[in-house]
Design a protein around this motif. Sequence first.
Motif, PDB file in Angstrom:
ATOM      1  N   THR A 248      87.495  15.665  49.943  1.00  0.00           N
ATOM      2  CA  THR A 248      88.520  16.303  51.112  1.00  0.00           C
ATOM      3  C   THR A 248      88.023  15.960  52.403  1.00  0.00           C
ATOM      4  OG1 THR A 248      88.509  18.278  49.511  1.00  0.00           O
ATOM      5  CG2 THR A 248      89.182  18.806  51.856  1.00  0.00           C
ATOM      6  N   LEU A 249      89.034  15.586  53.278  1.00  0.00           N
ATOM      7  CA  LEU A 249      88.705  15.334  54.578  1.00  0.00           C
ATOM      8  C   LEU A 249      89.228  16.239  55.455  1.00  0.00           C
ATOM      9  CD1 LEU A 249      87.970  12.304  55.953  1.00  0.00           C
ATOM     10  CD2 LEU A 249      90.293  11.475  55.977  1.00  0.00           C
ATOM     11  N   ALA A 250      88.578  16.753  56.552  1.00  0.00           N
ATOM     12  CA  ALA A 250      88.581  17.710  57.472  1.00  0.00           C
ATOM     13  C   ALA A 250      88.657  16.779  58.689  1.00  0.00           C
ATOM     14  CB  ALA A 250      87.871  18.648  57.412  1.00  0.00           C
ATOM     15  N   LEU A 251      89.811  16.866  59.589  1.00  0.00           N
ATOM     16  CA  LEU A 251      89.756  16.159  60.797  1.00  0.00           C
ATOM     17  C   LEU A 251      89.354  17.018  61.880  1.00  0.00           C
ATOM     18  CD1 LEU A 251      92.983  13.934  60.090  1.00  0.00           C
ATOM     19  CD2 LEU A 251      90.574  13.377  59.873  1.00  0.00           C
ATOM     20  N   GLY A 252      89.142  16.468  63.176  1.00  0.00           N
ATOM     21  CA  GLY A 252      88.606  17.163  64.295  1.00  0.00           C
ATOM     22  C   GLY A 252      88.485  16.296  65.702  1.00  0.00           C
ATOM     23  N   SER A 253      87.762  16.915  66.606  1.00  0.00           N
ATOM     24  CA  SER A 253      87.700  15.889  67.867  1.00  0.00           C
ATOM     25  C   SER A 253      85.976  15.758  68.315  1.00  0.00           C
ATOM     26  CB  SER A 253      88.472  16.809  68.843  1.00  0.00           C
ATOM     27  OG  SER A 253      88.045  17.852  69.282  1.00  0.00           O
ATOM     28  N   ASP A 254      85.328  16.764  68.145  1.00  0.00           N
ATOM     29  CA  ASP A 254      84.151  17.028  68.319  1.00  0.00           C
ATOM     30  C   ASP A 254      84.102  17.006  70.082  1.00  0.00           C
ATOM     31  OD1 ASP A 254      81.176  17.127  68.685  1.00  0.00           O
ATOM     32  OD2 ASP A 254      80.924  14.906  68.179  1.00  0.00           O
ATOM     33  N   TRP A 255      85.163  17.718  70.475  1.00  0.00           N
ATOM     34  CA  TRP A 255      85.219  17.937  71.995  1.00  0.00           C
ATOM     35  C   TRP A 255      83.910  18.700  72.281  1.00  0.00           C
ATOM     36  CZ3 TRP A 255      86.110  22.895  74.732  1.00  0.00           C
ATOM     37  CH2 TRP A 255      86.420  22.391  76.223  1.00  0.00           C
TER      38      TRP A 255
END
Length: 531
Positions: A426-433
Amino acid sequence: MPSADIIIKNAKIISGDESNPHAEATAVRGNRIVYVGTNEGVESFKDKSTRIIDGHGHTLTAGFIDSHVHLLSGAIWMNSAQLQEVRTKEDLKKVLLRFANENKTNPWIVGRGIRYGIVSTRQELDEIIADRPIYIGAYDGHTAWVNTKALEMAGILNEEKDLGPNGIVLRDENGIAVGELREEDAMNAVFDLIPVPDSNRKRELLKLAIQEFNATGITSVHNMNGDMEELMAYAALEDAGEMNMRVYVPYHIKPETTEEMLSEAAEMAKVQMDYVRGGSAKFFMDGVWESYTAFNIDPYADDPDVKVEPIFSLEHFTRMASLCDKMGLQIAVHCCGDGAVRQVLDGYEVIQKMNGKRDSRHRVEHIEVCQPEDMPRFKELGVIASMQTSHAPFSLEEDLVWTERTGPQRWPISFAWRAIKNAGATLALGSDWTVAPFDPMINFHFALNRRKWSASDPDQRLTLEECILGYTRDAAYTEFMENQKGQVREGYLADLVLFSHDLFEVKPEDILTVKPVMTMMDGRIVHDGEA
Ligand SMILES: [Zn+2]
């Protein structure tokens, strides 16, 4: 039939709901979605007080969930002049004077993200502002420049001070500080004087940051560092009725964290408000490739002598992670190197044997390099891959460091979103802002358009639908909220985003032109792009 508060019709709904994947209209009552279907079907939810929004044939999805951000520190960071675009001394002057003018009550002028070679002396900064202390930090965090006032306040203008081993205050032939501070111990001599915002100011800064998140379609975030104090900063915003985003907050476990200190994590897990909740633990297993701190399996390509140790030994990680697991916490671990990824998967495997298999959804963050034999282990162990596509070098031409450290041998298994997803994760996406901007379209751009660094590398790009699911349905699953949000579905929370385009009609290379025109959180419109 009970009437709806808001109806959105003529939209192209990408629902994420497998039983009803495409629809054209939805109705919202209170904070819930009460209907998803056709323009005709939604009519029966209408009465005279219903607000009708025309979707103009554009895409509507569930509100976006960024699975990796540093919200509070980022919000505080926004309270400084942004110098990333500064190219000349004149630019700098303009930005700093504007910031000083807009922040008249700020005792300090703080700027961040400047390139090297634009200023080098305190006098250059004195010419811009002399009566308030100035501190500006380089984009890489390794150097800062300050004005005379700041040097005086720190007591390091004329005399040496014992600052610690990792720092140099540059001085002229007369021993007077030039204005350039190198590395942490020198920078902190000044930086530590800058007042931390009080709780009221923090709340204001959080509100401002959240407004900007909402403007990019984000309605939820998984925060990635935290403790009870940070959790309470978000809770204060919710208590004041001013919270416009859902925030999931972990307890950060450091190598020096003792077993007794985990009681704070247990207390945080009890906080389950409408928008703010605890229930997870965050570890770091290594650093980053750029600074030779990523825990690697094979030597660095550009310096084979570098030896990196993981931040936790397998035994130490397993002991602490097992305690968290027994407490029912979800675990997330920062892993940039392939050695770190393997060590954490090994640890998860051990604790699964020790504590028994449960629906734990532990996660690995970043996964910049992953050995092929470790890829199927995500599915086998039920571990989530949390990845940030915009961290990948977009092309070889646009990267100077990362691809050199790793070398062509590792490129085929670098930022391997496609391969890891194909292996069943399962791939969860994000930015690491604040490491990268939080606008999801920037991450979509990298995921859709990234170029191969070498012709023989496998194609790691994702499809548009996979990007949307990684920011909605699969991110909701990642935080155990798949029955509440992440889909446009009857009974689900009314977190929605309507875009300026039909995303599937936009050429992948033009994806950055897409903007949300309406973001709804909990049934409230929190961003109105047409207003
Ligand atoms: Zn992070």
